[in-house]
Design a protein around this motif. Structure first.
Motif, PDB file in Angstrom:
ATOM      1  N   PHE A 157       0.663  -1.400   0.101  1.00  0.00           N
ATOM      2  CA  PHE A 157      -0.016  -0.177  -0.090  1.00  0.00           C
ATOM      3  C   PHE A 157       0.954   1.204  -0.358  1.00  0.00           C
ATOM      4  N   ALA A 158       0.677   2.196  -0.778  1.00  0.00           N
ATOM      5  CA  ALA A 158       1.464   3.395  -1.067  1.00  0.00           C
ATOM      6  C   ALA A 158       1.215   4.486   0.084  1.00  0.00           C
ATOM      7  N   ALA A 159       0.777   4.372   1.417  1.00  0.00           N
ATOM      8  CA  ALA A 159       0.947   5.155   2.536  1.00  0.00           C
ATOM      9  C   ALA A 159       1.569   4.401   3.597  1.00  0.00           C
ATOM     10  N   VAL A 160       1.856   5.457   4.439  1.00  0.00           N
ATOM     11  CA  VAL A 160       2.404   5.122   6.010  1.00  0.00           C
ATOM     12  C   VAL A 160       1.200   4.881   6.949  1.00  0.00           C
ATOM     13  N   ILE A 161       1.301   3.760   7.548  1.00  0.00           N
ATOM     14  CA  ILE A 161       0.132   3.740   8.466  1.00  0.00           C
ATOM     15  C   ILE A 161       0.511   3.929   9.811  1.00  0.00           C
ATOM     16  N   MET A 162       0.259   5.123  10.543  1.00  0.00           N
ATOM     17  CA  MET A 162       0.611   5.448  11.745  1.00  0.00           C
ATOM     18  C   MET A 162      -0.358   5.235  12.880  1.00  0.00           C
ATOM     19  N   ARG A 163      -0.225   5.052  14.264  1.00  0.00           N
ATOM     20  CA  ARG A 163      -0.951   4.727  14.998  1.00  0.00           C
ATOM     21  C   ARG A 163      -0.521   5.620  16.314  1.00  0.00           C
ATOM     22  N   ILE A 164      -1.505   6.226  17.143  1.00  0.00           N
ATOM     23  CA  ILE A 164      -1.252   6.603  18.313  1.00  0.00           C
ATOM     24  C   ILE A 164      -2.047   6.278  19.383  1.00  0.00           C
ATOM     25  N   ARG A 165      -1.741   6.219  20.612  1.00  0.00           N
ATOM     26  CA  ARG A 165      -2.509   5.656  21.798  1.00  0.00           C
ATOM     27  C   ARG A 165      -3.632   6.375  22.079  1.00  0.00           C
ATOM     28  N   GLU A 166      -3.240   7.775  22.242  1.00  0.00           N
ATOM     29  CA  GLU A 166      -4.498   8.414  22.951  1.00  0.00           C
ATOM     30  C   GLU A 166      -4.854   9.720  22.058  1.00  0.00           C
ATOM     31  N   PRO A 167      -6.027   9.939  21.343  1.00  0.00           N
ATOM     32  CA  PRO A 167      -7.113   8.802  21.344  1.00  0.00           C
ATOM     33  C   PRO A 167      -6.688   7.600  20.489  1.00  0.00           C
ATOM     34  N   ARG A 168      -7.101   6.493  20.522  1.00  0.00           N
ATOM     35  CA  ARG A 168      -6.720   5.423  20.124  1.00  0.00           C
ATOM     36  C   ARG A 168      -7.059   5.435  18.481  1.00  0.00           C
ATOM     37  N   THR A 169      -6.247   5.926  17.672  1.00  0.00           N
ATOM     38  CA  THR A 169      -6.715   6.033  16.225  1.00  0.00           C
ATOM     39  C   THR A 169      -5.451   5.489  15.464  1.00  0.00           C
ATOM     40  N   THR A 170      -5.968   5.386  14.121  1.00  0.00           N
ATOM     41  CA  THR A 170      -4.944   4.873  13.049  1.00  0.00           C
ATOM     42  C   THR A 170      -5.127   5.930  11.788  1.00  0.00           C
ATOM     43  N   ALA A 171      -3.798   6.582  11.374  1.00  0.00           N
ATOM     44  CA  ALA A 171      -3.821   7.259  10.233  1.00  0.00           C
ATOM     45  C   ALA A 171      -3.012   6.607   9.166  1.00  0.00           C
ATOM     46  N   LEU A 172      -3.681   7.127   7.840  1.00  0.00           N
ATOM     47  CA  LEU A 172      -3.085   6.642   6.695  1.00  0.00           C
ATOM     48  C   LEU A 172      -2.368   8.068   6.009  1.00  0.00           C
ATOM     49  N   ILE A 173      -0.922   8.091   5.977  1.00  0.00           N
ATOM     50  CA  ILE A 173      -0.528   9.386   5.616  1.00  0.00           C
ATOM     51  C   ILE A 173       0.294   9.078   4.086  1.00  0.00           C
ATOM     52  N   PHE A 174      -0.155   9.852   2.951  1.00  0.00           N
ATOM     53  CA  PHE A 174      -0.051   9.700   1.671  1.00  0.00           C
ATOM     54  C   PHE A 174       1.077  10.780   1.495  1.00  0.00           C
ATOM     55  N   SER A 175       1.808  10.439   0.095  1.00  0.00           N
ATOM     56  CA  SER A 175       3.068  11.247  -0.139  1.00  0.00           C
ATOM     57  C   SER A 175       2.588  12.516  -0.560  1.00  0.00           C
ATOM     58  N   SER A 176       1.471  12.828  -0.881  1.00  0.00           N
ATOM     59  CA  SER A 176       0.937  14.123  -1.388  1.00  0.00           C
ATOM     60  C   SER A 176       0.603  14.973  -0.172  1.00  0.00           C
ATOM     61  N   GLY A 177       0.840  14.570   0.887  1.00  0.00           N
ATOM     62  CA  GLY A 177       0.464  15.252   1.973  1.00  0.00           C
ATOM     63  C   GLY A 177      -0.980  15.112   2.640  1.00  0.00           C
ATOM     64  N   LYS A 178      -1.779  14.311   1.999  1.00  0.00           N
ATOM     65  CA  LYS A 178      -3.029  14.231   2.647  1.00  0.00           C
ATOM     66  C   LYS A 178      -3.235  13.233   3.404  1.00  0.00           C
ATOM     67  N   MET A 179      -4.125  12.982   4.452  1.00  0.00           N
ATOM     68  CA  MET A 179      -4.110  12.118   5.405  1.00  0.00           C
ATOM     69  C   MET A 179      -5.419  11.577   5.881  1.00  0.00           C
ATOM     70  N   VAL A 180      -5.804  10.471   6.307  1.00  0.00           N
ATOM     71  CA  VAL A 180      -6.906  10.110   6.554  1.00  0.00           C
ATOM     72  C   VAL A 180      -6.808   9.437   8.032  1.00  0.00           C
ATOM     73  N   CYS A 181      -7.642   9.693   8.800  1.00  0.00           N
ATOM     74  CA  CYS A 181      -7.734   9.652  10.380  1.00  0.00           C
ATOM     75  C   CYS A 181      -8.838   8.627  10.818  1.00  0.00           C
ATOM     76  N   THR A 182      -8.461   7.586  11.353  1.00  0.00           N
ATOM     77  CA  THR A 182      -9.772   6.497  11.685  1.00  0.00           C
ATOM     78  C   THR A 182      -9.782   6.127  12.787  1.00  0.00           C
ATOM     79  N   GLY A 183     -10.952   5.520  13.338  1.00  0.00           N
ATOM     80  CA  GLY A 183     -11.027   5.005  14.714  1.00  0.00           C
ATOM     81  C   GLY A 183     -11.212   5.909  15.989  1.00  0.00           C
ATOM     82  N   ALA A 184     -11.392   7.264  15.822  1.00  0.00           N
ATOM     83  CA  ALA A 184     -12.021   7.882  16.866  1.00  0.00           C
ATOM     84  C   ALA A 184     -13.376   7.823  17.191  1.00  0.00           C
ATOM     85  N   LYS A 185     -13.767   7.792  18.533  1.00  0.00           N
ATOM     86  CA  LYS A 185     -15.218   7.636  18.853  1.00  0.00           C
ATOM     87  C   LYS A 185     -15.997   9.213  18.879  1.00  0.00           C
TER      88      LYS A 185
END
Lengths: 299, 447
Positions: A157-185
């Motif tokens: 997959f052509a993106a970096v998958i990054m995770r943080i603990r608080e809030p527990r979420t996952t982000a997909l960071i693309f080389s264009s500079g766009k980012m998708v953040c998932t998992g928040a409540k």
């Protein structure tokens, strides 16, 4: 639009307080039954509405029984609806304002509709998907090398998958500079998480900004607490429903207004998805609840 | 302008009239690669262009793509022809009538030429044929399950599902779902249990089997065994129970696998879903037990899943009455329990409570004697405050919850809080770590 969105490096807080978060409308009451009841004005802007009070009381009772069963986690606080601190005294609704915290712009104000009209059940948000533009090109290899919480497999997959603990979420960071953040409540958690990811990218040496934060999808779920006859529902609401037990055990209901997809299961659990704002989920559930009650056969 | 262009421009001027008949309706009607101007009235060729191409045309001109040539208009593409053959073959296997077959073929042609099905993989085009059959059969109330279509195509039912949904959305088709009752008849006739095929004691006419089976399925549907489940394992389980119950004394000893072998059911269908079918059998027998206990002439004889098959005929005959009796009794018991707990709670005086306890335990004992399976009816797995306790019959997915859902206490944030530097630092590698990581990577690559 510039004033809200650029991040000067190493400042506290990314956007000024009280800024309007994009894409959020206040929850407007749907009166689907044509009863002619008008919503009562909220007496005190700092107190909860009747509906929230009742829900809070129910949840506190549940929490109390759960505590006896030893299932609540740690702090013993009841699950929260909208506001932060909850006092343990259960005051009668409409007596005194219990909360001194001001209403945040994200919090929808539910009008005091009588409990017999509404279902009394509030769907809980389970997942929020949001996107933000960091406004600069990124070198994914560098990010994957220098960040602890990143994974990058360009062949898969052509993106970096990054995770943080608080809030527990996952982000997909693309080389264009766009980012998708998932998992928040919640919407606020999603925004906070997106800002944290932007800060991490900033600290890694990129001139990251925080442009066009937008909530793309919200998923909620709830339990109506009675079993549902899916075969009956698909016959009467044929134009909206799709029920194929050979493919999927739930019924897929595509509501037109609001444009929400509901997954309805025989156990009474309902999943609502496709919302851009919280109010759409609540509205959709209030629309579907009387329909489901019609298919509650006591056997 | 290039030389080729100049010649083109010279030819582009339209001849005004036909020298033969004098009419002014002269049109450009090319013959393959040669430009010609033809008079519409008399048909004579007024002017024509060069038959051969210039070097500049050959090097700079564009090739005619296949879809713009005359070839495609004359013949349908190969995949479409192969698709027609496959679709007709499947219709013959399923023994659809001639007009249904032609309807399927025309639907397939329409669907094939839609933009979202034209440029897909060959597998998807094959699956599209099967989905067209499914569509037409559903519109004509001819019961064909997706599993059957999946088996014929050798494809996965999820792929069939996606293509089917796309098809009905693009062509706006309204087709109802195939219910389990529709599939019953064809399913029954799959089993070869006629008197010529098996021994007398094991044989059963399809009609008798079908009647018994439909009563069982109706009962299963009322007690939440059908909704949300795959139809095939339930059909298999119910045909097994139906067959056993038509002659219990002789047939109780045969296991499910043995029954499928006797009936010569298609092996790939029952082998794959054998475990699920057995689960459905046990669920069905449990429901039959709950009803069997209400039979008035039994007078306290225990009703167990192992022996209930002998009572199935009676239970099914009076199933409506037994259902309502069982539910009423259950509601009554709940009321009794509720009032008991309320009275014991109200007692403050310990001596009073001592007095109250024996009678309450007595009545609860009585209740237990009457219905020893009360514990089974409301599964112990459910927490005491669960709404399911008030229902005698529940969908099994509610009864057997494998894991309690724990609601994590919600984080209360505004979204605009300060983010501490230390927290962000914790997500970034130190230079030493980076060196170690690169070293490890290099070593792994060398291996």
């Amino acid at each position: 639009m510039e004033q809200n969105n650029s991040i000067p490096p190493f400042t506290q807080g990314l956007s000024p307080q009280g800024s309007m978060t994009p894409g959020l409308t206040l929850f407007s009451p749907m009166m689907p039954y044509g009863t002619g009841l008008t919503p009562q004005p909220v007496q005190n802007t700092n107190s909860l509405s009747l509906l929230e009070e009742q829900q809070r009381q129910q949840q506190q009772q549940q929490a109390a029984s759960q505590q006896q069963g030893g299932m609540v986690a740690g702090s013993g606080q009841t699950p929260q609806l909208y506001h932060s601190q909850v006092s343990t005294t259960t005051a009668l609704p409409g007596n005194t304002p219990l909360y001194n915290t001001p209403l945040t712009p994200m919090t929808p104000v539910t009008p005091a509709t009588p409990a017999s009209e509404s279902s009394g059940i509030v769907p809980q948000l389970q997942n929020i998907v949001s996107t933000v533009n960091l406004g600069c090109k990124l070198d994914l290899k560098t990010i994957a090398l220098r960040a602890r919480n990143a994974e990058y497999n360009p062949k898969r997959f052509a993106a970096v998958i990054m995770r943080i603990r608080e809030p527990r979420t996952t982000a997909l960071i693309f080389s264009s500079g766009k980012m998708v953040c998932t998992g928040a409540k919640s919407e606020e958690q999603s925004r906070l998480a997106a800002r944290k990811y932007a800060r991490v990218v900033q600290k890694l040496g990129f001139p990251a900004k925080f442009l066009d934060f937008k909530i793309q999808n919200m998923v909620g779920s709830c339990d109506v607490k009675f079993p549902i006859r899916l075969e009956g529902l698909v016959l009467t609401h044929q134009q909206f429903s799709s029920y194929e037990p050979e493919l999927f055990p739930g019924l897929i209901y595509r509501m037109i207004k609001p444009r929400i997809v509901l997954l309805i299961f025989v156990s009474g659990k309902v999943v609502l998805t496709g919302a851009k704002v919280r109010g759409e989920i609540y509205e959709a559930f209030e629309n579907i609840y009387p329909i489901l009650k019609g298919f509650r056969k006591t056997t | 302008m290039s030389q080729g262009r100049m010649i083109e421009a010279a030819f582009r001027r339209m001849p005004s009239s036909c020298p033969e008949c004098g009419s002014s309706s002269v049109v450009e009607d090319d013959l393959y690669s040669q430009r010609q101007w033809v008079c519409e009235d008399c048909g004579s060729v007024v002017e024509e262009g060069l038959l051969t191409t210039l070097l500049s045309d050959e090097t700079q001109g564009r090739d005619v793509p296949y879809h713009a040539s005359t070839e495609e208009i004359k013949k349908p593409c190969r995949n479409l022809i192969a698709g027609f053959i496959r679709v007709r073959a499947m219709c013959r296997i399923l023994r659809l009538s001639n007009d249904m077959e032609s309807e399927v073929v025309s639907l397939f042609e329409r669907a094939y030429n839609l933009p979202n099905f034209l440029h897909v993989t060959i597998t998807k085009k094959e699956v599209l044929g099967g989905c067209c059959i499914l569509c037409v059969c559903r519109q004509r109330n001819w019961p064909v399950s997706m599993g059957t279509v999946a088996y014929l195509l050798g494809a996965d039912s999820s792929v069939i599902g996606t293509v089917y949904q796309e098809l009905i959305k693009s062509l706006n088709i309204k087709a109802t779902t195939t219910g389990i009752t529709d599939l019953m008849e064809s399913f029954c006739y799959d089993f070869k249990l006629g008197p010529q095929q098996v021994e007398e004691v094991l044989s059963e006419t399809p009609q008798r089997l079908l009647d018994r089976m439909s009563a069982l399925i109706e009962l299963a549907s009322d007690t939440w065994i059908v909704t949300g489940r795959q139809p095939l394992p339930l059909l298999m389980g119910s045909v097994y129970v139906a067959w056993q119950s038509l002659n219990p004394s002789a047939r109780m000893k045969y296991s499910f696998t043995k029954f499928c072998k006797i009936g010569k059911a298609p092996e790939q269908s029952w082998r794959r879903s054998r475990d699920t079918a057995l689960k459905r059998v046990s669920e069905l027998l449990e429901v039959l037990c709950k009803l069997g206990r209400e039979l008035p002439w039994l007078r306290g004889v225990p009703v167990e899943p192992k022996t209930v098959t002998t009572l199935v005929e009676d239970i099914l005959k009076h199933r409506r009455a037994l259902l309502s009796r069982a539910i009423q009794k259950y509601q009554q018991q709940l009321q009794n329990q509720l009032s008991e707990t309320q009275t014991t709670e109200c007692d403050d005086d310990p001596s009073e409570s001592n007095r109250c306890e024996p009678p309450s335990s007595e009545s609860s004992d009585q209740a237990e004697c009457e219905n020893p399976a009360d514990e089974e009816a409301t599964d112990c797995q459910l927490p005491p405050s669960h709404w399911g306790k008030s229902h005698l019959f529940l969908p099994p997915c509610v009864k057997s919850r494998k894991r309690q859902r724990v609601d994590v206490p919600q984080l209360e944030v505004t979204g605009d809080e300060d983010i501490s530097d230390s927290e962000i630092e914790s997500y970034i590698r130190s230079p030493g770590e980076i060196k170690l990581y690169l070293k490890a990577q290099k070593e792994l690559k060398q291996e």
